[in-house]
Design a protein around this motif. Structure first.
Motif, PDB file in Angstrom:
ATOM      1  N   VAL A  25       0.817  -1.201   0.000  1.00 61.01           N
ATOM      2  CA  VAL A  25       0.000   0.000   0.000  1.00 61.01           C
ATOM      3  C   VAL A  25       0.862   1.268   0.000  1.00 61.01           C
ATOM      4  O   VAL A  25       0.541   2.248  -0.684  1.00 61.01           O
ATOM      5  N   HIS A  26       1.994   1.262   0.691  1.00 63.52           N
ATOM      6  CA  HIS A  26       2.808   2.479   0.747  1.00 63.52           C
ATOM      7  C   HIS A  26       3.387   2.827  -0.624  1.00 63.52           C
ATOM      8  O   HIS A  26       3.637   3.986  -0.920  1.00 63.52           O
ATOM      9  N   TYR A  27       3.595   1.841  -1.510  1.00 64.37           N
ATOM     10  CA  TYR A  27       4.029   2.147  -2.878  1.00 64.37           C
ATOM     11  C   TYR A  27       2.912   2.848  -3.664  1.00 64.37           C
ATOM     12  O   TYR A  27       3.180   3.730  -4.458  1.00 64.37           O
ATOM     13  N   LEU A  28       1.684   2.441  -3.418  1.00 64.84           N
ATOM     14  CA  LEU A  28       0.558   3.115  -4.082  1.00 64.84           C
ATOM     15  C   LEU A  28       0.415   4.554  -3.598  1.00 64.84           C
ATOM     16  O   LEU A  28       0.127   5.451  -4.398  1.00 64.84           O
ATOM     17  N   TYR A  29       0.640   4.774  -2.300  1.00 64.29           N
ATOM     18  CA  TYR A  29       0.594   6.139  -1.778  1.00 64.29           C
ATOM     19  C   TYR A  29       1.692   6.989  -2.423  1.00 64.29           C
ATOM     20  O   TYR A  29       1.455   8.144  -2.795  1.00 64.29           O
ATOM     21  N   LEU A  30       2.880   6.447  -2.562  1.00 64.25           N
ATOM     22  CA  LEU A  30       3.971   7.172  -3.209  1.00 64.25           C
ATOM     23  C   LEU A  30       3.632   7.491  -4.666  1.00 64.25           C
ATOM     24  O   LEU A  30       3.933   8.581  -5.161  1.00 64.25           O
ATOM     25  N   VAL A  32       0.610   7.910  -5.954  1.00 68.57           N
ATOM     26  CA  VAL A  32      -0.427   8.945  -5.982  1.00 68.57           C
ATOM     27  C   VAL A  32       0.180  10.319  -5.682  1.00 68.57           C
ATOM     28  O   VAL A  32      -0.140  11.309  -6.355  1.00 68.57           O
ATOM     29  N   VAL A  33       1.079  10.398  -4.704  1.00 70.33           N
ATOM     30  CA  VAL A  33       1.724  11.669  -4.383  1.00 70.33           C
ATOM     31  C   VAL A  33       2.582  12.140  -5.555  1.00 70.33           C
ATOM     32  O   VAL A  33       2.561  13.326  -5.928  1.00 70.33           O
TER      33      VAL A  33
END
Length: 94
Positions: A25-30, A32-33
């Motif tokens: 999930v943290h890769y998806l957040y990165l 999106v940012v």
């Protein structure tokens, strides 16, 4: 603690197995940012170029109007106007 991730189903392999890619999930957040920063950067660049194009078009319009006024105004009026404006007695030179 259970790790959260998304699974992308890509395709079936030669042996018939469904291939999966796990994305944390943290890769998806990165992602999106990064996409938001890229979008804002492109928007800023586009607005800057738009403002520049508007200024250039206004400058070209004023230059054309100036050239057209030179054609319409006879040369003797232009020389008379410039001669009277150089005189210190005339305060209203336009």
């Amino acid at each position: 603690m259970q790790k959260r991730f998304y699974i992308l189903f890509v395709a079936r392999g030669d042996d018939g197995q469904l291939r999966k890619i796990s994305i944390p999930v943290h890769y998806l957040y990165l992602f999106v940012v990064g996409a938001a920063i890229g979008f804002l950067s492109l928007t800023g660049i586009a607005s800057s170029y738009t403002r520049m194009l508007l200024k250039v078009s206004r400058y070209n319009q004023l230059r054309t109007e100036k050239n057209n006024s030179r054609i319409v105004t006879p040369s003797w009026k232009r020389s008379l106007k410039s001669a009277t404006c150089k005189s210190p007695l005339w305060l209203n030179c336009e």
